[in-house]
Design an enzyme around this catalytic site. Structure first.
Site: not given
Ligand code: AMP
Length: 510
Positions: A29, A33, A36, A152, A156
């Site tokens: 999304m 960081h 990602h 994390k 999900q």
């Molecule tokens: P998001 O942008 O929050 O939807 O996350 C996109 C992907 O990145 C998802 O598969 C999350 O589980 C993964 N993700 C986000 N934060 C972390 C983190 N700190 N460590 C590992 N994977 C992450």
């Protein structure tokens, strides 16, 4: 290959047709960081597929309009970060692209109630339905070979694994451990909203979880009330803190070797989640199967790739046979063996060649136990009740702290019935006979014709499956892997995939 930014759903199909490669897909999304970045770089290093990162803030996931409006948007920086860390294409669709107003073909999905009603689902009504809907839509557009997700968001991850299974989608899910910031808190796009004080609170929360993990490793117990009390004393607003089975999300049971301690806290407007896996011992893989199925080759490679101890039970029977010959122990006097066994120790140690040596009473016997003399006596000795009893106990002692892969005939049924992953490795008689015939190191390859080899294998299978002590048996919960037509590496990869499905990557951390 030129790096591209794709904005329209139609362009995705064109891109797919032109690339001539499989796709690794990393949905996000945005406000990227290091979490990602780790996903993107893991995908890049895993294989030679092309990597597609999507950036789409899915409105269906938000139950709070303000949260959606405030979600950080840093698209230019995200594009730079993605390309410089291994993305080959970035998909940035609009709301209308993903959910065209008049498109009746969009399927609005429901997440399975068993998994979505626990933890985050308690307070975020419809959140996981939104996650399933968008990922299903994206998977149908992108048609990737692999989908990369972070542990994390463990709940999900489980729900999406379930989606892939339920919808029979042809995509493998790969996960990475939670990536943390310098102060131990999980990296999250929402962290930018945290004030100094809020950050201090979440730091305390994450460190308490870590502390609970360490305590659990010693005491094998957890006191949820005590942790909640400590958090409340710091005025931390807890949404939930639960101790659960890591796959079903039902209450953890006493017999669960790996369990999940997961919590969510509210810091001002921001809701943050964190978890740890609690482990009584490191994981165990049990590989059983008939002679000639490729067990020992496969097991050794798995041990190396997963950095587990290779518990070569056959070597233990051979080492004991070696000692019996050396010390002229009369194995026919079974009653006396018990006393003799009291003073015997068998250990495995890694050597400088990255291989393993076996020691019996401090003698290194790795080479000697492969002699013809030992081969001719080992099956007799291993069929003795007292020997079996003694060595099964020794194997369990070695397995007390886990972290091993063992192969044999009764590992999953007798030695480690609580192993996390049980494999029954087999191949047709035809295939096994062909393998033995083409094995240049085997005398059989020159001296015995294929038909006779098949008859010999059938006879051995029958004897192994019908002997009184520890017969070859497939455990009820073992997964049968039939190796006909597969290379050794393909079989190893298949078993490692099964392991990764069951065991969070994260358990090796901290
Ligand atoms: P998001 O942008 O929050 O939807 O996350 C996109 C992907 O990145 C998802 O598969 C999350 O589980 C993964 N993700 C986000 N934060 C972390 C983190 N700190 N460590 C590992 N994977 C992450």
């Amino acid at each position: 290959m030129k790096k591209v930014i794709i904005r329209k759903t139609e362009e995705i199909e064109n891109w797919r047709k032109n690339i001539n490669s499989e796709i690794n897909f990393i949905p996000t999304m945005g406000n990227l960081h290091n979490g990602h970045i780790k996903l993107i770089s893991t995908a890049k290093n895993d294989n030679s597929n092309l990597n597609l990162v999507s950036i789409f803030i899915n409105p269906l996931q938000f139950d709070n309009k303000l949260d959606l409006e405030n979600y950080p948007k840093t698209i230019d920086n995200d594009i730079k970060i993605s390309f410089s860390n291994g993305a080959d294409a970035i998909f940035i669709p609009s709301n209308e692209d993903i959910y065209p107003p008049n498109n009746k073909n969009i399927k609005f999905l429901k997440a399975p109630i068993e998994l979505s009603s626990a933890l985050c689902g308690l307070n975020r009504i419809g959140h996981f339905d939104g996650v399933c809907t968008v990922i299903y839509r994206l998977l149908n557009l992108v048609k990737p070979k692999n989908l990369y997700l972070g542990e994390k968001d463990w709940q999900q991850l489980l729900i999406l694994k379930n989606l892939v299974q339920r919808k029979k989608l042809n995509v493998a899910i790969k996960s990475i451990p939670t990536q943390r910031d310098f102060d131990g808190i999980p990296l999250s796009s929402r962290n930018v909203h945290l004030s100094k004080n809020e950050r201090r609170l979440i730091r305390f929360f994450s460190s308490e979880l870590l502390e609970a993990k360490k305590t659990f490793e010693h005491k094998k117990k957890i006191n949820l009330k005590e942790i909640i009390k400590k958090l409340s004393e710091k005025k931390i607003s807890i949404e939930y803190l639960e101790h659960l089975h890591p796959h079903t999300l039902q209450k953890a049971r006493l017999e669960d070797n790996i369990s999940l301690l997961a919590g969510a806290i509210r810091c001002g407007e921001t809701r943050l989640i964190d978890h740890v896996f609690l482990m009584k011992r490191r994981p165990i893989i049990a590989i059983d199967g008939p002679a000639g199925s490729g067990k020992s080759t496969v097991t050794k490679l798995i041990a190396k790739k997963l950095k587990l101890l290779y518990l070569d039970t056959g070597a233990m029977y051979r080492a004991l046979s070696w000692l019996m010959i050396k010390d002229s122990i009369d194995y026919k006097k079974e009653k006396k063996l018990q006393n003799i066994f009291k003073d015997i120790s068998i250990v495995f140690k890694s050597n400088t060649n990255e291989k393993q040596d076996v020691y019996i009473n401090n003698y290194c016997v790795t080479e000697e136990i492969r002699s013809q003399q030992i081969s001719s006596i080992v099956s007799k000795i291993s069929s003795l009740k007292e020997v079996r009893k003694f060595l099964v106990e020794e194997q369990r002692k070695i397995g007390e702290s886990g972290g091993l892969v063992a192969e044999g005939r009764d590992i999953g049924t007798t030695v480690f019935p609580n192993a996390e992953l049980k494999i029954f490795l087999t191949a047709s008689i035809n295939e096994r006979a062909k393998r033995r015939k083409s094995d240049k190191n085997s005398k059989d390859s020159q001296e015995i014709d294929l038909h006779t080899l098949k008859e010999l294998i059938k006879k051995r299978d029958f004897e192994d499956s019908n002997r009184e002590i520890s017969p070859l048996m497939k455990a009820n919960d073992a997964i049968e892997v039939i190796t006909d037509g597969y290379s050794i590496n393909e079989v190893v990869d298949k078993i490692i995939d099964l392991y990764n499905e069951k065991i969070p990557k994260e358990i090796e951390i901290n």
